[in-house]
Scaffold this active site. Structure first.
Site, PDB file in Angstrom:
ATOM      1  N   ARG A  46       0.846  -1.205   0.000  1.00 30.89           N
ATOM      2  CA  ARG A  46       0.000   0.000   0.000  1.00 30.89           C
ATOM      3  C   ARG A  46       0.877   1.248   0.000  1.00 30.89           C
ATOM      4  NH1 ARG A  46      -1.334   1.798   4.547  1.00 30.89           N
ATOM      5  NH2 ARG A  46      -2.118  -0.118   5.460  1.00 30.89           N
ATOM      6  N   TYR A  98     -17.348  16.600 -15.428  1.00 37.97           N
ATOM      7  CA  TYR A  98     -17.611  15.157 -15.463  1.00 37.97           C
ATOM      8  C   TYR A  98     -18.606  14.800 -14.343  1.00 37.97           C
ATOM      9  CZ  TYR A  98     -16.776  10.154 -14.942  1.00 37.97           C
ATOM     10  OH  TYR A  98     -16.951   8.810 -14.826  1.00 37.97           O
ATOM     11  N   ASP A 170      -8.039  18.304 -15.004  1.00 40.79           N
ATOM     12  CA  ASP A 170      -8.340  16.918 -15.373  1.00 40.79           C
ATOM     13  C   ASP A 170      -7.952  16.784 -16.846  1.00 40.79           C
ATOM     14  OD1 ASP A 170      -9.539  14.564 -16.270  1.00 40.79           O
ATOM     15  OD2 ASP A 170     -11.258  14.752 -14.932  1.00 40.79           O
ATOM     16  N   LYS A 195      -9.095   5.739 -19.590  1.00 43.42           N
ATOM     17  CA  LYS A 195      -9.411   6.201 -20.945  1.00 43.42           C
ATOM     18  C   LYS A 195      -8.185   6.085 -21.859  1.00 43.42           C
ATOM     19  CE  LYS A 195     -13.141   7.058 -18.643  1.00 43.42           C
ATOM     20  NZ  LYS A 195     -13.453   8.323 -18.000  1.00 43.42           N
TER      21      LYS A 195
END
Ligand SMILES: *Cc1c(COP(=O)(O)O)cnc(C)c1O
Length: 396
Positions: A46, A98, A170, A195
């Site tokens: 982690r 978004y 973004d 994406k």
């Protein structure tokens, strides 16, 4: 190394241990220590994992930032940035945002006392006029989804700096192959690597890159403290996607430009949204700040009804009906019934998402075949409209 193509390929390290050309997938939770705290740079996956670290340093290099961090999704990347804020702080965000960002802003962070205001950032002065002493973060997407609005990153970065606000961009729609917000003055870049960076519609991932190391350290702290890390295997998949990002994006842009020009000339189309068209409001800003205009094209029909859009989106062969974008296969979606369904009709329409608005993610098929596919769908909806008219006449 100043060519992005070379940089994308050669910023990926070969394995120092074995010489493996592909970054090994370190599928491990923990690492053996010689003595407490004495290790080879990793103690628990982690906190850090060599495969994820290779991706994090790769994205920092190609976005020209100081530090990168990889998350389990684009939304967990957004979440990490929001955790930099404190109760009472305000965010100023692009209005055509978004849907998932809108949801986490309003339904998760608002209750912790973080306020969000939306402005049309395509006019930079609007940002300046809307900033208050409480504004700590400016949130841009450019181009936006689904109406492909373009905002001037450099101008807004100057405004942010003059008012001591952070600017986060973004960069999902453009990708670092086309646009480098940190070099234009932004402080933070986030990605849905789901994406274009992943590029093959086979994973969910998010990335954060900061211009300064100090801010990167804060993001790294949040990443470890909250734990929404990207797995070693998915980190490897994103690295593999980035190797061909430059080539893919070039072709996405060429195909999208051809599709947008075809749509613009079609009699059944009302309006086409694509920054690569001279008719786009901020075409010159897009041309100045990005090397290309991306692979997403939206358009509305002259018959501006949900019915007409439904007939169209179920009539294509290569464009598959699905949410998401940026993969090799062409996709189409109908925001009014899919991504923007939860937004009240009047607000949705006012923000430019008309009833017939269709969004295309133009893939890597042959551009001529894609245009034929759209042409056939137009022919089908025309014959459907013709039949409806005949029916109507029969009932007169
Ligand atoms: C998809 C998307 C996101 C969210 O990313 P996930 O990987 O789906 O969590 C954020 N911003 C933009 C612009 C997107 O398209």
């Amino acid at each position: 190394m100043n060519s992005i193509a070379t940089q994308l390929i050669h910023s990926i390290p070969t394995d120092p241990l074995t010489g493996a050309v592909s970054v090994p997938i370190y599928q491990t939770s923990t690492f053996v220590q010689e003595a407490p705290g004495v290790n080879k740079g990793y103690d628990y996956s982690r906190s850090g994992n060599p495969t994820r670290a290779a991706l994090e340093s790769l994205i920092a290099t190609i976005e020209k930032g100081a530090a990168g961090a990889a998350f389990a999704s684009g939304l967990s990347a957004i979440d990490a940035v929001l955790k930099l804020l404190e109760t009472g702080d305000e965010i100023l965000a692009v209005d055509d945002i978004y849907g998932g960002a809108f949801r986490i802003f309003t339904q998760v962070y608002q209750k912790f006392g973080i306020k969000v205001r939306y402005v049309d950032t395509t006019i930079a002065e609007n940002v300046l006029n809307a900033i208050t002493p409480k504004t700590k973060l400016i949130w841009l997407e450019t181009p936006t989804n689904p109406t492909l609005k373009v905002s001037d990153i450099e101008a807004i970065a100057k405004i942010a700096k003059s008012r001591q606000c952070l600017l986060c961009v973004d960069n999902t729609f453009a990708s670092p192959a086309l646009q480098l917000p940190l070099t234009l003055g932004a402080d933070i870049v986030i990605h849905s690597a789901t994406k274009y960076l992943g590029g093959h519609s086979d994973l969910i991932a998010g990335l954060v890159v900061t211009r300064e190391q100090e801010l990167g350290d804060k993001i790294k702290f949040i990443q470890n403290a909250s734990g929404a890390i990207l797995s070693p295997f998915d980190s490897w998949l994103v690295i593999r996607g980035i190797e061909t990002l430059h080539l893919r994006v070039k072709q996405h842009c060429a195909n999208a430009q051809a599709v947008a020009e075809f749509l613009q000339s079609h009699p059944a189309v009302n309006k086409v949204y694509y920054p690569g068209l001279k008719s786009h409001t901020n075409h010159t800003v897009a041309a100045r700040q990005a090397k290309g205009f991306g692979g997403v094209v939206s358009f509305t029909l002259k018959d501006d009804t949900v019915d007409a859009a439904n007939a169209f989106i179920t009539s294509t062969t290569y464009f598959k009906l699905a949410e998401s974008l940026g993969g090799v296969k062409s996709l189409l979606c109908h925001p009014a019934q899919m991504t923007h369904k939860s937004i009240p009709e009047a607000i949705r329409r006012a923000s430019g998402v008309a009833d017939s608005l269709i969004r295309l993610s133009v893939g890597l098929e042959d551009a001529g075949d894609l245009i034929n596919d759209l042409e056939n769908a137009f022919a089908k909806i025309k014959s459907r409209a013709g039949k409806k008219e005949q029916l109507a006449e029969a009932f007169v």
